[in-house]
Design a protein around this motif. Structure first.
Motif, PDB file in Angstrom:
ATOM      1  N   MET A   1       0.846  -1.180   0.000  1.00  0.00           N
ATOM      2  CA  MET A   1       0.000   0.000   0.000  1.00  0.00           C
ATOM      3  C   MET A   1       0.891   1.243   0.000  1.00  0.00           C
ATOM      4  SD  MET A   1      -2.897   1.236   2.718  1.00  0.00           S
ATOM      5  CE  MET A   1      -4.403   0.815   1.896  1.00  0.00           C
ATOM      6  N   ARG A   2       0.649   2.136  -0.951  1.00  0.00           N
ATOM      7  CA  ARG A   2       1.415   3.396  -1.014  1.00  0.00           C
ATOM      8  C   ARG A   2       0.716   4.440  -0.155  1.00  0.00           C
ATOM      9  NH1 ARG A   2       0.876   4.171  -7.139  1.00  0.00           N
ATOM     10  NH2 ARG A   2      -1.050   3.288  -6.423  1.00  0.00           N
ATOM     11  N   VAL A   3       1.382   4.799   0.940  1.00  0.00           N
ATOM     12  CA  VAL A   3       0.836   5.791   1.871  1.00  0.00           C
ATOM     13  C   VAL A   3       1.650   7.065   1.742  1.00  0.00           C
ATOM     14  CG1 VAL A   3       0.359   6.339   4.290  1.00  0.00           C
ATOM     15  CG2 VAL A   3       0.085   3.981   3.477  1.00  0.00           C
ATOM     16  N   GLY A   4       0.937   8.168   1.556  1.00  0.00           N
ATOM     17  CA  GLY A   4       1.586   9.469   1.463  1.00  0.00           C
ATOM     18  C   GLY A   4       1.158  10.368   2.600  1.00  0.00           C
ATOM     19  N   LEU A   5       2.029  11.290   2.953  1.00  0.00           N
ATOM     20  CA  LEU A   5       1.748  12.300   3.974  1.00  0.00           C
ATOM     21  C   LEU A   5       1.807  13.665   3.314  1.00  0.00           C
ATOM     22  CD1 LEU A   5       1.429  13.335   6.917  1.00  0.00           C
ATOM     23  CD2 LEU A   5       3.937  13.226   7.095  1.00  0.00           C
ATOM     24  N   TYR A   6       0.716  14.410   3.412  1.00  0.00           N
ATOM     25  CA  TYR A   6       0.668  15.779   2.897  1.00  0.00           C
ATOM     26  C   TYR A   6       0.587  16.716   4.102  1.00  0.00           C
ATOM     27  CZ  TYR A   6      -1.093  19.887   0.329  1.00  0.00           C
ATOM     28  OH  TYR A   6      -1.277  21.152  -0.195  1.00  0.00           O
ATOM     29  N   PRO A   7       1.714  17.313   4.493  1.00  0.00           N
ATOM     30  CA  PRO A   7       1.731  18.142   5.687  1.00  0.00           C
ATOM     31  C   PRO A   7       1.477  19.622   5.390  1.00  0.00           C
ATOM     32  CG  PRO A   7       3.965  17.808   4.930  1.00  0.00           C
ATOM     33  CD  PRO A   7       3.062  17.076   3.963  1.00  0.00           C
ATOM     34  N   GLY A   8       0.951  20.303   6.373  1.00  0.00           N
ATOM     35  CA  GLY A   8       0.769  21.747   6.252  1.00  0.00           C
ATOM     36  C   GLY A   8       0.081  22.294   7.479  1.00  0.00           C
ATOM     37  N   THR A   9      -0.003  23.599   7.541  1.00  0.00           N
ATOM     38  CA  THR A   9      -0.713  24.241   8.639  1.00  0.00           C
ATOM     39  C   THR A   9      -2.207  24.320   8.323  1.00  0.00           C
ATOM     40  OG1 THR A   9       1.286  25.536   9.063  1.00  0.00           O
ATOM     41  CG2 THR A   9      -0.702  26.260  10.162  1.00  0.00           C
ATOM     42  N   PHE A  10      -2.532  24.516   7.041  1.00  0.00           N
ATOM     43  CA  PHE A  10      -3.920  24.553   6.574  1.00  0.00           C
ATOM     44  C   PHE A  10      -4.733  25.573   7.372  1.00  0.00           C
ATOM     45  CE2 PHE A  10      -2.298  20.239   5.795  1.00  0.00           C
ATOM     46  CZ  PHE A  10      -2.347  20.233   4.416  1.00  0.00           C
ATOM     47  N   ASP A  11      -4.244  26.820   7.370  1.00  0.00           N
ATOM     48  CA  ASP A  11      -4.864  27.887   8.163  1.00  0.00           C
ATOM     49  C   ASP A  11      -5.277  29.049   7.283  1.00  0.00           C
ATOM     50  OD1 ASP A  11      -5.633  29.231  10.571  1.00  0.00           O
ATOM     51  OD2 ASP A  11      -3.751  30.348  10.518  1.00  0.00           O
ATOM     52  N   PRO A  12      -6.344  28.916   6.504  1.00  0.00           N
ATOM     53  CA  PRO A  12      -7.243  27.770   6.341  1.00  0.00           C
ATOM     54  C   PRO A  12      -6.842  26.924   5.128  1.00  0.00           C
ATOM     55  CG  PRO A  12      -8.205  29.653   5.260  1.00  0.00           C
ATOM     56  CD  PRO A  12      -6.884  30.113   5.849  1.00  0.00           C
ATOM     57  N   ILE A  13      -7.538  25.809   4.952  1.00  0.00           N
ATOM     58  CA  ILE A  13      -7.332  24.986   3.767  1.00  0.00           C
ATOM     59  C   ILE A  13      -7.887  25.744   2.559  1.00  0.00           C
ATOM     60  CG2 ILE A  13      -9.483  23.660   4.109  1.00  0.00           C
ATOM     61  CD1 ILE A  13      -7.835  21.200   3.032  1.00  0.00           C
ATOM     62  N   THR A  14      -7.123  25.769   1.472  1.00  0.00           N
ATOM     63  CA  THR A  14      -7.499  26.540   0.282  1.00  0.00           C
ATOM     64  C   THR A  14      -7.783  25.616  -0.898  1.00  0.00           C
ATOM     65  OG1 THR A  14      -5.263  26.710  -0.596  1.00  0.00           O
ATOM     66  CG2 THR A  14      -5.942  28.405   1.014  1.00  0.00           C
ATOM     67  N   LEU A  15      -8.244  26.206  -1.981  1.00  0.00           N
ATOM     68  CA  LEU A  15      -8.455  25.433  -3.209  1.00  0.00           C
ATOM     69  C   LEU A  15      -7.131  24.884  -3.743  1.00  0.00           C
ATOM     70  CD1 LEU A  15     -11.129  27.619  -5.049  1.00  0.00           C
ATOM     71  CD2 LEU A  15     -11.485  25.572  -3.628  1.00  0.00           C
ATOM     72  N   GLY A  16      -6.039  25.575  -3.482  1.00  0.00           N
ATOM     73  CA  GLY A  16      -4.724  25.067  -3.867  1.00  0.00           C
ATOM     74  C   GLY A  16      -4.386  23.786  -3.121  1.00  0.00           C
ATOM     75  N   HIS A  17      -4.643  23.765  -1.814  1.00  0.00           N
ATOM     76  CA  HIS A  17      -4.430  22.544  -1.032  1.00  0.00           C
ATOM     77  C   HIS A  17      -5.300  21.406  -1.568  1.00  0.00           C
ATOM     78  CE1 HIS A  17      -3.468  25.463   2.447  1.00  0.00           C
ATOM     79  NE2 HIS A  17      -2.317  24.888   2.120  1.00  0.00           N
ATOM     80  N   LEU A  18      -6.552  21.719  -1.830  1.00  0.00           N
ATOM     81  CA  LEU A  18      -7.481  20.688  -2.305  1.00  0.00           C
ATOM     82  C   LEU A  18      -7.066  20.157  -3.672  1.00  0.00           C
ATOM     83  CD1 LEU A  18     -10.819  22.279  -1.077  1.00  0.00           C
ATOM     84  CD2 LEU A  18      -9.575  20.345  -0.066  1.00  0.00           C
ATOM     85  N   ASP A  19      -6.505  21.014  -4.496  1.00  0.00           N
ATOM     86  CA  ASP A  19      -5.986  20.592  -5.800  1.00  0.00           C
ATOM     87  C   ASP A  19      -4.864  19.570  -5.617  1.00  0.00           C
ATOM     88  OD1 ASP A  19      -5.550  20.679  -8.659  1.00  0.00           O
ATOM     89  OD2 ASP A  19      -3.830  21.969  -8.257  1.00  0.00           O
ATOM     90  N   VAL A  20      -3.963  19.831  -4.695  1.00  0.00           N
ATOM     91  CA  VAL A  20      -2.857  18.901  -4.437  1.00  0.00           C
ATOM     92  C   VAL A  20      -3.413  17.575  -3.895  1.00  0.00           C
ATOM     93  CG1 VAL A  20      -0.814  18.473  -3.001  1.00  0.00           C
ATOM     94  CG2 VAL A  20      -1.117  20.685  -4.136  1.00  0.00           C
ATOM     95  N   ILE A  21      -4.382  17.632  -3.003  1.00  0.00           N
ATOM     96  CA  ILE A  21      -4.987  16.408  -2.461  1.00  0.00           C
ATOM     97  C   ILE A  21      -5.632  15.597  -3.576  1.00  0.00           C
ATOM     98  CG2 ILE A  21      -6.824  15.503  -0.962  1.00  0.00           C
ATOM     99  CD1 ILE A  21      -6.225  17.995   0.878  1.00  0.00           C
ATOM    100  N   ARG A  22      -6.392  16.262  -4.431  1.00  0.00           N
ATOM    101  CA  ARG A  22      -7.041  15.561  -5.559  1.00  0.00           C
ATOM    102  C   ARG A  22      -6.005  14.901  -6.459  1.00  0.00           C
ATOM    103  NH1 ARG A  22     -10.825  19.654  -5.334  1.00  0.00           N
ATOM    104  NH2 ARG A  22      -9.600  21.054  -6.607  1.00  0.00           N
ATOM    105  N   ARG A  23      -4.952  15.611  -6.762  1.00  0.00           N
ATOM    106  CA  ARG A  23      -3.933  15.093  -7.677  1.00  0.00           C
ATOM    107  C   ARG A  23      -3.124  13.978  -7.031  1.00  0.00           C
ATOM    108  NH1 ARG A  23      -0.919  19.662  -9.532  1.00  0.00           N
ATOM    109  NH2 ARG A  23      -0.234  18.411 -11.277  1.00  0.00           N
ATOM    110  N   ALA A  24      -2.894  14.072  -5.733  1.00  0.00           N
ATOM    111  CA  ALA A  24      -2.179  13.006  -5.017  1.00  0.00           C
ATOM    112  C   ALA A  24      -3.003  11.725  -4.992  1.00  0.00           C
ATOM    113  CB  ALA A  24      -1.848  13.452  -3.595  1.00  0.00           C
ATOM    114  N   SER A  25      -4.311  11.862  -5.068  1.00  0.00           N
ATOM    115  CA  SER A  25      -5.174  10.681  -5.013  1.00  0.00           C
ATOM    116  C   SER A  25      -4.907   9.707  -6.165  1.00  0.00           C
ATOM    117  CB  SER A  25      -6.656  11.090  -4.998  1.00  0.00           C
ATOM    118  OG  SER A  25      -7.049  11.603  -6.251  1.00  0.00           O
ATOM    119  N   ALA A  26      -4.397  10.202  -7.268  1.00  0.00           N
ATOM    120  CA  ALA A  26      -4.086   9.332  -8.407  1.00  0.00           C
ATOM    121  C   ALA A  26      -2.783   8.562  -8.203  1.00  0.00           C
ATOM    122  CB  ALA A  26      -3.999  10.165  -9.686  1.00  0.00           C
ATOM    123  N   LEU A  27      -1.973   8.985  -7.237  1.00  0.00           N
ATOM    124  CA  LEU A  27      -0.659   8.391  -7.026  1.00  0.00           C
ATOM    125  C   LEU A  27      -0.583   7.448  -5.830  1.00  0.00           C
ATOM    126  CD1 LEU A  27       1.407  11.684  -7.446  1.00  0.00           C
ATOM    127  CD2 LEU A  27       0.899   9.978  -9.210  1.00  0.00           C
TER     128      LEU A  27
END
Length: 167
Positions: A1-27
């Motif tokens: 199982m490929r497990v990734g960690l996406y770290p950040g402060t997320f203060d607040p979470i932005t559309l840019g963060h969500l874009d990275v999460i969506r794109r990481a989902s393919a990997l």
């Protein structure tokens, strides 16, 4: 199982963060979003609020993509957090050259601490490259419209928080 960690402060979470999460989902098979406590940054939202926002936004992506997503607050070294959650990959989003310079140094240090954990960089989509949580908060504090940078739910939370803090 490929497990990734996406770290950040997320203060607040932005559309840019969500874009990275969506794109990481393919990997990855599982993505752990590490919400950094990082008291030095003096976040607008407390840890519980940031975790709740990240959970609420990431569950939508998990439903659409089928990716297993977990949210994990952390205050230790990033490399130790990666070990704690079983991640073999650290996911980082890049917006500009300045991000790369900082991240390049971070990767070098992390590789010295544990060379079995790889770092993967995902470039933000063009429409998200200028988005930074710090700027979003500043625009909101000054009464500007941040709806192009965050989801409606995060926008409402941000408006409420600014009202509460700034009066």
């Amino acid at each position: 199982m490929r497990v990734g960690l996406y770290p950040g402060t997320f203060d607040p979470i932005t559309l840019g963060h969500l874009d990275v999460i969506r794109r990481a989902s393919a990997l990855l098979d599982k993505l752990v979003i590490g919400v950094a406590i990082n008291r030095d940054k003096g976040p607008l939202f407390n840890l519980e609020e940031r975790v709740a926002m990240v959970e609420a936004e990431s569950v939508k992506i998990a439903k659409r993509t089928g990716l297993e997503i977990a949210v994990h607050p952390f205050e230790n070294l990033l490399i130790d957090c990666a070990r704690d959650v079983g991640a073999s990959v650290i996911v980082r989003g890049l917006r500009a050259v300045a991000d790369f310079e900082y991240e390049y140094q971070m990767v070098g240090m992390n590789r010295q601490l544990d060379d079995t954990i790889e770092t993967v960089f995902l470039m933000a989509e063009a429409q998200h490259q200028a988005i930074a949580s710090k700027l979003v908060k500043e625009i909101a504090r000054l009464g500007g419209d941040v709806s192009k940078f965050v989801t409606p739910e995060v926008n409402a939370a941000l408006s409420g928080k600014i009202q509460k803090v700034c009066g």
